[in-house]
Write a protein that holds these residues in place. Structure first.
Motif, mmCIF file in Angstrom:
data_model
loop_
_atom_site.group_PDB
_atom_site.id
_atom_site.type_symbol
_atom_site.label_atom_id
_atom_site.label_comp_id
_atom_site.label_asym_id
_atom_site.label_seq_id
_atom_site.Cartn_x
_atom_site.Cartn_y
_atom_site.Cartn_z
ATOM 1 N N UNK A 1 5.050 77.951 80.812
ATOM 2 C CA UNK A 1 5.226 76.872 81.900
ATOM 3 C C UNK A 1 4.989 75.250 81.415
ATOM 4 N N UNK A 2 4.794 75.234 79.625
ATOM 5 C CA UNK A 2 5.295 74.467 79.466
ATOM 6 C C UNK A 2 6.790 73.948 78.724
ATOM 7 N N UNK A 3 6.913 74.944 78.808
ATOM 8 C CA UNK A 3 8.427 74.929 77.840
ATOM 9 C C UNK A 3 9.731 74.688 79.571
ATOM 10 N N UNK A 4 9.136 75.216 80.769
ATOM 11 C CA UNK A 4 9.640 74.238 81.757
ATOM 12 C C UNK A 4 9.423 73.757 82.415
ATOM 13 N N UNK A 5 8.509 72.928 82.427
ATOM 14 C CA UNK A 5 8.076 71.402 82.369
ATOM 15 C C UNK A 5 8.784 70.266 81.766
ATOM 16 N N UNK A 6 8.620 70.827 80.431
ATOM 17 C CA UNK A 6 9.795 70.090 79.692
ATOM 18 C C UNK A 6 11.228 69.991 79.734
ATOM 19 N N UNK A 7 12.029 70.999 80.229
ATOM 20 C CA UNK A 7 12.909 71.274 80.426
ATOM 21 C C UNK A 7 13.286 70.060 81.632
ATOM 22 N N UNK A 8 12.419 70.219 82.435
ATOM 23 C CA UNK A 8 12.399 69.613 83.686
ATOM 24 C C UNK A 8 12.865 68.023 83.667
ATOM 25 N N UNK A 9 11.519 68.055 82.683
ATOM 26 C CA UNK A 9 10.930 66.222 82.265
ATOM 27 C C UNK A 9 12.086 65.760 81.468
ATOM 28 N N UNK A 10 12.839 66.517 80.505
ATOM 29 C CA UNK A 10 14.048 66.602 79.900
ATOM 30 C C UNK A 10 15.478 65.978 79.821
ATOM 31 N N UNK A 11 15.873 66.834 81.075
ATOM 32 C CA UNK A 11 16.656 66.308 82.266
ATOM 33 C C UNK A 11 16.374 65.659 83.251
ATOM 34 N N UNK A 12 15.266 64.728 83.855
ATOM 35 C CA UNK A 12 15.224 63.700 84.148
ATOM 36 C C UNK A 12 15.022 62.527 83.245
ATOM 37 N N UNK A 13 14.898 62.484 81.991
ATOM 38 C CA UNK A 13 14.693 61.785 81.130
ATOM 39 C C UNK A 13 16.489 61.145 80.981
ATOM 40 N N UNK A 14 16.993 62.710 81.266
ATOM 41 C CA UNK A 14 19.035 62.121 80.680
ATOM 42 C C UNK A 14 19.761 61.725 81.961
ATOM 43 N N UNK A 15 18.906 61.556 83.234
ATOM 44 C CA UNK A 15 19.437 61.070 84.200
ATOM 45 C C UNK A 15 19.400 59.425 84.111
ATOM 46 N N UNK A 16 18.133 60.070 84.064
ATOM 47 C CA UNK A 16 17.276 57.633 84.416
ATOM 48 C C UNK A 16 18.532 57.051 83.173
ATOM 49 N N UNK A 17 18.635 58.076 82.003
ATOM 50 C CA UNK A 17 18.956 57.216 80.482
ATOM 51 C C UNK A 17 20.819 57.515 81.214
ATOM 52 N N UNK A 18 21.421 58.400 82.113
ATOM 53 C CA UNK A 18 22.773 58.104 82.369
ATOM 54 C C UNK A 18 22.804 56.932 83.144
ATOM 55 N N UNK A 19 22.180 56.797 83.987
ATOM 56 C CA UNK A 19 22.053 55.425 84.908
ATOM 57 C C UNK A 19 21.092 53.939 84.642
ATOM 58 N N UNK A 20 20.893 54.108 83.789
ATOM 59 C CA UNK A 20 20.421 52.883 82.923
ATOM 60 C C UNK A 20 21.457 52.265 81.711
ATOM 61 N N UNK A 21 21.407 53.560 80.847
ATOM 62 C CA UNK A 21 22.165 53.420 79.685
ATOM 63 C C UNK A 21 20.773 53.791 78.572
ATOM 64 N N UNK A 22 21.863 54.396 77.081
ATOM 65 C CA UNK A 22 20.990 54.698 76.249
ATOM 66 C C UNK A 22 20.183 53.282 76.055
ATOM 67 N N UNK A 23 18.767 54.640 75.456
ATOM 68 C CA UNK A 23 18.312 53.477 74.238
ATOM 69 C C UNK A 23 18.010 53.859 72.452
ATOM 70 N N UNK A 24 18.028 52.842 72.143
ATOM 71 C CA UNK A 24 18.113 53.355 70.279
ATOM 72 C C UNK A 24 17.721 52.702 69.945
ATOM 73 N N UNK A 25 17.409 53.425 68.212
ATOM 74 C CA UNK A 25 16.486 53.260 67.364
ATOM 75 C C UNK A 25 17.194 53.167 65.929
ATOM 76 N N UNK A 26 17.385 51.679 65.297
ATOM 77 C CA UNK A 26 17.981 51.767 64.160
ATOM 78 C C UNK A 26 16.579 52.702 62.813
ATOM 79 N N UNK A 27 17.046 53.377 62.370
ATOM 80 C CA UNK A 27 16.262 53.816 60.916
ATOM 81 C C UNK A 27 16.200 52.832 60.274
#
Length: 344
Positions: A10-36
């Motif tokens: 259940x958690x894997x399926x929900x996280x897959x969906x959440x990660x896909x949604x994050x990717x779609x939002x990123x595609x629309x708004x642009x990437x956010x970076x963290x310089x280590x």
């Protein structure tokens, strides 16, 4: 299928969906970076701020949290609040925001400086509605546009070199009470549990008080992260600090066993004696803090350090834990320190 297997699925399926949604939002708004090389982030979650009554899980931790906010603000850190900051299953938003106006004003200083990332969890999912954020939460933080996210992908870089991704989310996705029967869970907590808690002052934030549930969920979060390619999952929700994909308790147990073995070979070594004593003390501190039994728990098999958990800001003894990213490393921090001073 076992309970743990069902949880993981259940958690894997929900996280897959959440990660896909994050990717779609990123595609629309642009990437956010963290310089280590230069990034300075402090990540806290699961405050469960209430109404300062017996049902308020944050009240004992207010001092430590406010001290941490002052420390990280002056050092230029970005503050990440990873969900369940306000206990809105038990309280109305206006009640909580008024009760902790000073704490929110301190968070607001990060927001006003553009160093604030806010997420919603299952207990403060009111903030998933932009209208409520604009009307209530944003003004409590000093005003201005405020985005409250479910998820975020941070692209980690070392200069121009891409190192991988951090996937930030509260971590409740896929749980039965938080996803499947959330309306019923909210009803129970607000109208049945809260009056009992106000009288008894007994804290209950599942899965934080159910060790088997907590372990199963941590294991499911780790299993999902381990299967990803160059993705590190950072979550909260379980109230159980996890560092390098194993719990703080498991890390201390391993260190204690290793040091005890060395002491067996060199029983007169005062330095080893001191190390064993300190590790044993820290283990008992953790066990008492989490109200766990002394029975050795199952340990998540560590294949790669792909899952980290903040712990929470609602421990009964007033301590808080979080994840600090600085100097190219990620650290598990606890406030106050071992001497009970307002330091990490």
């Amino acid at each position: 299928m076992s309970k743990n297997a069902n949880t993981s699925k259940a958690v894997a399926a929900a996280l897959d969906a959440a990660f896909k949604d994050a990717q779609e939002r990123e595609a629309a708004a642009g990437e956010m970076s963290l310089d280590i090389r230069s990034a300075k982030f402090i990540i806290f979650s699961d405050h469960h701020k209430g109404n300062r009554d017996g049902a308020d899980d944050f009240r004992n931790c207010e001092r430590a949290y406010n001290a941490a906010l002052a420390y990280y603000y002056h050092l230029g850190y970005t503050l990440v609040v990873l969900g369940d900051a306000e206990e809105l299953w038990e309280e109305r938003p206006k009640t909580v925001l008024k009760a902790y106006s000073h704490t929110l004003a301190m968070e607001g200083k990060f927001h006003q400086d553009g160093r604030y990332l806010r997420f919603w969890g299952n207990h403060d999912d009111n903030w998933s509605h932009p209208r409520l954020v604009e009307q209530l939460l944003a003004p409590a933080l000093g005003g201005g546009p405020l985005t409250v996210r479910e998820t975020l992908i941070l692209h980690v870089k070392d200069g121009e070199e891409s190192l991988g991704k951090l996937f930030l989310t509260h971590g409740h996705q896929g749980t039965f009470t938080s996803d499947s029967i959330k309306p019923l869970s909210k009803f129970f907590v607000r109208y049945f549990w809260r009056p009992i808690q106000r009288i008894t002052k007994f804290s209950l934030n599942t899965p934080s008080t159910d060790f088997q549930l907590r372990y199963a969920h941590d294991n499911a979060l780790y299993s999902w992260s381990e299967a990803q390619e160059k993705v590190v999952l950072i979550a909260g929700h379980t109230h159980r600090p996890v560092f390098k994909s194993e719990t703080h308790e498991a890390t201390i147990r391993k260190s204690l066993k290793k040091t005890e073995d060395l002491l067996t070979k060199d029983p007169g070594n005062p330095e080893l004696q001191q190390q064993v004593a300190c590790l044993a003390a820290e283990l008992e501190w953790i066990l008492a803090q989490n109200r766990q039994s002394a029975e050795i728990p199952p340990i998540i098999e560590l294949k790669k350090p792909s899952y980290f958990n903040t712990g929470c800001c609602a421990f009964l003894d007033g301590d808080i834990t979080g994840l600090e990213i600085s100097n190219g490393k990620i650290h598990l921090v606890r406030w106050p320190n071992n001497e009970d001073d307002p330091k990490p």
